[in-house]
Design a protein around this motif. Structure first.
Motif, PDB file in Angstrom:
ATOM      1  N   ALA A  52       3.576 -61.782   2.205  1.00  0.00           N
ATOM      2  CA  ALA A  52       3.544 -60.452   3.157  1.00  0.00           C
ATOM      3  C   ALA A  52       2.439 -59.473   3.141  1.00  0.00           C
ATOM      4  O   ALA A  52       2.717 -58.760   3.801  1.00  0.00           O
ATOM      5  CB  ALA A  52       5.264 -60.335   2.852  1.00  0.00           C
ATOM      6  N   GLY A  53       2.783 -59.562   1.399  1.00  0.00           N
ATOM      7  CA  GLY A  53       1.323 -58.480   1.621  1.00  0.00           C
ATOM      8  C   GLY A  53       0.143 -58.849   2.155  1.00  0.00           C
ATOM      9  O   GLY A  53      -0.858 -58.623   2.534  1.00  0.00           O
ATOM     10  N   GLN A  54      -0.525 -60.111   2.343  1.00  0.00           N
ATOM     11  CA  GLN A  54      -1.668 -60.293   2.450  1.00  0.00           C
ATOM     12  C   GLN A  54      -1.992 -60.357   4.024  1.00  0.00           C
ATOM     13  O   GLN A  54      -2.911 -59.827   4.274  1.00  0.00           O
ATOM     14  CB  GLN A  54      -2.201 -62.289   2.122  1.00  0.00           C
ATOM     15  CG  GLN A  54      -2.354 -62.587   0.501  1.00  0.00           C
ATOM     16  CD  GLN A  54      -2.574 -63.474   0.581  1.00  0.00           C
ATOM     17  OE1 GLN A  54      -2.149 -63.925   1.196  1.00  0.00           O
ATOM     18  NE2 GLN A  54      -3.168 -64.485  -0.906  1.00  0.00           N
ATOM     19  N   MET A  55      -0.429 -60.858   4.459  1.00  0.00           N
ATOM     20  CA  MET A  55      -0.824 -60.035   6.235  1.00  0.00           C
ATOM     21  C   MET A  55      -0.524 -58.785   6.487  1.00  0.00           C
ATOM     22  O   MET A  55      -1.597 -58.105   7.141  1.00  0.00           O
ATOM     23  CB  MET A  55       0.291 -61.518   6.651  1.00  0.00           C
ATOM     24  CG  MET A  55      -0.118 -62.753   6.717  1.00  0.00           C
ATOM     25  SD  MET A  55       1.835 -63.054   7.592  1.00  0.00           S
ATOM     26  CE  MET A  55       1.416 -62.862   9.017  1.00  0.00           C
ATOM     27  N   ALA A  56       0.383 -57.979   5.757  1.00  0.00           N
ATOM     28  CA  ALA A  56      -0.130 -56.925   5.492  1.00  0.00           C
ATOM     29  C   ALA A  56      -1.166 -55.928   5.587  1.00  0.00           C
ATOM     30  O   ALA A  56      -1.278 -55.146   6.530  1.00  0.00           O
ATOM     31  CB  ALA A  56       1.244 -55.848   5.044  1.00  0.00           C
ATOM     32  N   ALA A  57      -2.127 -56.735   4.375  1.00  0.00           N
ATOM     33  CA  ALA A  57      -3.475 -55.935   3.989  1.00  0.00           C
ATOM     34  C   ALA A  57      -4.024 -56.397   5.788  1.00  0.00           C
ATOM     35  O   ALA A  57      -5.162 -55.092   5.705  1.00  0.00           O
ATOM     36  CB  ALA A  57      -4.109 -56.059   2.393  1.00  0.00           C
ATOM     37  N   ARG A  58      -4.317 -57.652   5.805  1.00  0.00           N
ATOM     38  CA  ARG A  58      -5.219 -57.866   6.802  1.00  0.00           C
ATOM     39  C   ARG A  58      -4.705 -56.955   8.028  1.00  0.00           C
ATOM     40  O   ARG A  58      -5.785 -56.564   8.553  1.00  0.00           O
ATOM     41  CB  ARG A  58      -5.162 -59.710   7.353  1.00  0.00           C
ATOM     42  CG  ARG A  58      -5.605 -60.030   8.426  1.00  0.00           C
ATOM     43  CD  ARG A  58      -7.137 -59.645   7.778  1.00  0.00           C
ATOM     44  NE  ARG A  58      -8.057 -60.487   9.211  1.00  0.00           N
ATOM     45  CZ  ARG A  58      -9.498 -59.475   9.344  1.00  0.00           C
ATOM     46  NH1 ARG A  58      -9.774 -59.047   8.246  1.00  0.00           N
ATOM     47  NH2 ARG A  58     -10.240 -60.012  10.202  1.00  0.00           N
ATOM     48  N   LEU A  59      -3.474 -56.774   8.288  1.00  0.00           N
ATOM     49  CA  LEU A  59      -3.365 -55.656   9.617  1.00  0.00           C
ATOM     50  C   LEU A  59      -3.751 -54.254   9.178  1.00  0.00           C
ATOM     51  O   LEU A  59      -4.397 -53.816  10.541  1.00  0.00           O
ATOM     52  CB  LEU A  59      -1.895 -56.083   9.771  1.00  0.00           C
ATOM     53  CG  LEU A  59      -1.188 -56.659  10.406  1.00  0.00           C
ATOM     54  CD1 LEU A  59       0.212 -56.718  10.860  1.00  0.00           C
ATOM     55  CD2 LEU A  59      -1.637 -57.293  11.974  1.00  0.00           C
ATOM     56  N   PHE A  60      -4.025 -53.718   7.949  1.00  0.00           N
ATOM     57  CA  PHE A  60      -4.544 -52.540   7.572  1.00  0.00           C
ATOM     58  C   PHE A  60      -5.633 -52.776   8.608  1.00  0.00           C
ATOM     59  O   PHE A  60      -5.918 -50.957   8.195  1.00  0.00           O
ATOM     60  CB  PHE A  60      -3.505 -52.541   5.869  1.00  0.00           C
ATOM     61  CG  PHE A  60      -2.349 -51.938   6.237  1.00  0.00           C
ATOM     62  CD1 PHE A  60      -1.590 -50.729   7.136  1.00  0.00           C
ATOM     63  CD2 PHE A  60      -1.225 -52.182   5.437  1.00  0.00           C
ATOM     64  CE1 PHE A  60       0.039 -50.729   7.083  1.00  0.00           C
ATOM     65  CE2 PHE A  60       0.537 -52.201   5.609  1.00  0.00           C
ATOM     66  CZ  PHE A  60       0.020 -51.167   6.406  1.00  0.00           C
TER      67      PHE A  60
END
Length: 153
Positions: A52-60
């Motif tokens: 979840a953190g990796q996906m959120a970081a990519r979106l940010f």
């Protein structure tokens, strides 16, 4: 005899006003969606927090660079509209809305990566909190930007 010159000048002005409104709305909406809906849902629904953190970081990351591109376009449109003198607040809101996520990306991102690599999760958490605050500032300044650009249009 009626001249069409004033009408000809109105059409580009309306196009510029529409373009500013469209870009500000697109930018604010995408920022609010990623920050307020998508990122929290990733953590709520995915079984692994790391994923979840990796996906959120990519979106940010995407949101940050989208904001930079839109900010440049908005500044160019304001220059074409010659709206800087009457709208310094809008210019500062553009800079703040783009600058806060950019600071998170360029300054805090590498620091968070280093903290995670060193397994210093307390430092990572503190930096993550600062990053979240910067994105919150961007969301609030985007709201003010929507309001100010609608007043100016």
């Amino acid at each position: 005899m009626v001249t069409t010159e004033p009408a000809a000048r109105v059409a580009p002005r309306k196009w510029l006003d529409f373009s500013v409104t469209f870009l500000v709305t697109l930018w604010a909406g995408s920022l609010w969606t990623v920050c307020g809906i998508v990122a929290p849902q990733l953590f709520a629904t995915l079984p692994e927090r790391r994923l979840a953190g990796q996906m959120a970081a990519r979106l940010f990351h995407i949101e940050t660079w989208l904001g930079v591109v839109i900010a440049i376009a908005l500044i160019a449109l304001l220059a074409a509209r010659k709206a800087f003198a009457s709208s310094k607040a809008v210019l500062w809101l553009i800079v703040l809305t783009a600058g806060a996520p950019l600071a998170s990306e360029l300054i805090l991102g590498p620091m968070m990566d280093a903290a995670r690599s060193a397994n210093d999760m307390a430092r990572f958490g503190m930096l993550h909190g600062v990053s979240a605050a910067l994105f919150f500032i961007a969301c609030v300044s985007a709201l003010a930007l929507v309001w100010k650009t609608r007043q100016a249009a």
